[in-house]
Design a protein around this motif. Structure first.
Motif, PDB file in Angstrom:
ATOM      1  N   LEU A  51      -4.294   9.644  -6.464  1.00 57.88           N
ATOM      2  CA  LEU A  51      -4.663   8.307  -6.938  1.00 57.88           C
ATOM      3  C   LEU A  51      -4.785   7.338  -5.761  1.00 57.88           C
ATOM      4  CD1 LEU A  51      -2.498   8.015 -10.180  1.00 57.88           C
ATOM      5  CD2 LEU A  51      -4.993   8.184 -10.043  1.00 57.88           C
ATOM      6  N   ILE A  52      -3.889   7.458  -4.786  1.00 57.21           N
ATOM      7  CA  ILE A  52      -3.983   6.610  -3.591  1.00 57.21           C
ATOM      8  C   ILE A  52      -5.296   6.901  -2.861  1.00 57.21           C
ATOM      9  CG2 ILE A  52      -3.047   6.242  -1.263  1.00 57.21           C
ATOM     10  CD1 ILE A  52      -0.280   6.377  -2.431  1.00 57.21           C
ATOM     11  N   ASP A  53      -5.632   8.180  -2.732  1.00 58.74           N
ATOM     12  CA  ASP A  53      -6.888   8.542  -2.069  1.00 58.74           C
ATOM     13  C   ASP A  53      -8.095   7.950  -2.801  1.00 58.74           C
ATOM     14  OD1 ASP A  53      -5.452   9.938  -0.168  1.00 58.74           O
ATOM     15  OD2 ASP A  53      -5.797  11.903  -1.088  1.00 58.74           O
ATOM     16  N   GLN A  54      -8.059   7.977  -4.139  1.00 60.83           N
ATOM     17  CA  GLN A  54      -9.161   7.406  -4.925  1.00 60.83           C
ATOM     18  C   GLN A  54      -9.271   5.903  -4.689  1.00 60.83           C
ATOM     19  OE1 GLN A  54      -7.891   8.809  -8.830  1.00 60.83           O
ATOM     20  NE2 GLN A  54      -9.789   9.981  -9.002  1.00 60.83           N
ATOM     21  N   LEU A 106       5.739   5.505   1.266  1.00 62.62           N
ATOM     22  CA  LEU A 106       6.584   5.038   0.161  1.00 62.62           C
ATOM     23  C   LEU A 106       6.726   6.129  -0.907  1.00 62.62           C
ATOM     24  CD1 LEU A 106       8.054   2.441  -0.743  1.00 62.62           C
ATOM     25  CD2 LEU A 106       5.934   1.722  -1.826  1.00 62.62           C
ATOM     26  N   LEU A 107       5.603   6.748  -1.268  1.00 61.10           N
ATOM     27  CA  LEU A 107       5.638   7.823  -2.268  1.00 61.10           C
ATOM     28  C   LEU A 107       6.412   9.045  -1.770  1.00 61.10           C
ATOM     29  CD1 LEU A 107       2.088   7.837  -3.897  1.00 61.10           C
ATOM     30  CD2 LEU A 107       4.240   7.196  -4.946  1.00 61.10           C
ATOM     31  N   THR A 163       8.562   8.954 -12.011  1.00 62.32           N
ATOM     32  CA  THR A 163       7.264   8.458 -12.476  1.00 62.32           C
ATOM     33  C   THR A 163       7.214   6.933 -12.449  1.00 62.32           C
ATOM     34  OG1 THR A 163       7.030  10.412 -13.873  1.00 62.32           O
ATOM     35  CG2 THR A 163       5.604   8.548 -14.382  1.00 62.32           C
ATOM     36  N   ALA A 164       8.275   6.288 -12.914  1.00 60.36           N
ATOM     37  CA  ALA A 164       8.308   4.816 -12.938  1.00 60.36           C
ATOM     38  C   ALA A 164       8.270   4.247 -11.515  1.00 60.36           C
ATOM     39  CB  ALA A 164       9.553   4.329 -13.666  1.00 60.36           C
ATOM     40  N   ALA A 183       5.114   1.808  -7.027  1.00 62.08           N
ATOM     41  CA  ALA A 183       4.577   1.910  -5.672  1.00 62.08           C
ATOM     42  C   ALA A 183       3.047   1.876  -5.711  1.00 62.08           C
ATOM     43  CB  ALA A 183       5.063   3.195  -5.005  1.00 62.08           C
ATOM     44  N   LEU A 184       2.458   2.591  -6.655  1.00 60.32           N
ATOM     45  CA  LEU A 184       1.008   2.618  -6.791  1.00 60.32           C
ATOM     46  C   LEU A 184       0.462   1.228  -7.138  1.00 60.32           C
ATOM     47  CD1 LEU A 184      -1.290   4.723  -6.642  1.00 60.32           C
ATOM     48  CD2 LEU A 184      -1.129   4.906  -9.112  1.00 60.32           C
TER      49      LEU A 184
END
Length: 184
Positions: free
Chosen positions: A169-172, A126-127, A9-10, A15-16
């Protein structure tokens, strides 16, 4: 015993955050102080972020204003913005630096969308790498005492759910920025 996903998660959140920063620097044709996040200036014997030495504002959609707290840094700020690679032309105007942000052409907007898609895909890669490392850690638990195949399968399912949340979240982020880029 369930797998500890705190590292996953961290790392995914870092990355996000990186993706948000990269995407935020893309010019939309509207002035935004986020455009200046990557700018550093030579100040006090070192390199400092622009927002650490000045107040930034966007009083209208075509103008950025930088008000340094130490007026002796005006030239350093002008130089820092000029060499930042953001294709901006700062102008010292008395005690402030003004930056006119020209609207983007339709062709340039489409190029920016392509660049956005590349940056989003870099973020997805990356994810996926983070997911792959975590998946290996989960699978390496096989054979350890107290770890059943069912718990490994459950942890792998949980990993996929968490990974999907970050991918969504990346898509958003991408949808919001694309809309911003294509809006005149």
């Amino acid at each position: 015993m369930s797998f500890d996903f705190s590292t996953f998660t961290a790392d995914s959140q870092k990355a996000l955050d990186h993706i948000k920063q990269e995407v935020g620097m893309l010019r939309t044709g509207r002035a935004s102080v986020d455009m200046l996040d990557s700018v550093t200036v030579e100040a006090y014997g070192g390199r400092m972020k622009l927002n650490e030495v000045a107040s930034l504002s966007a009083p209208d959609p075509t103008l950025l204003v930088i008000s340094p707290w130490d007026k002796s840094l005006l030239e350093a700020i002008e130089r820092g913005v000029s060499i930042s690679g953001l294709d901006l032309n700062p102008v010292v105007d008395g005690q402030i630096v003004r930056i006119a942000v020209a609207p983007l052409t339709e062709e340039r907007r489409k190029d920016m969308v392509k660049l956005l898609m590349r940056r989003l895909e870099d973020g997805r890669v990356l994810l996926r790498g983070i997911r792959s490392e975590t998946k290996k850690e989960i699978e390496d638990q096989e054979g350890q005492s107290g770890i059943s195949e069912d718990s490994i399968a459950a942890d792998l399912d949980e990993l996929e759910k968490k990974h999907k949340q970050f991918m969504d979240l990346i898509d958003q982020i991408g949808k919001v920025k694309e809309k911003e880029l294509l809006t005149i």
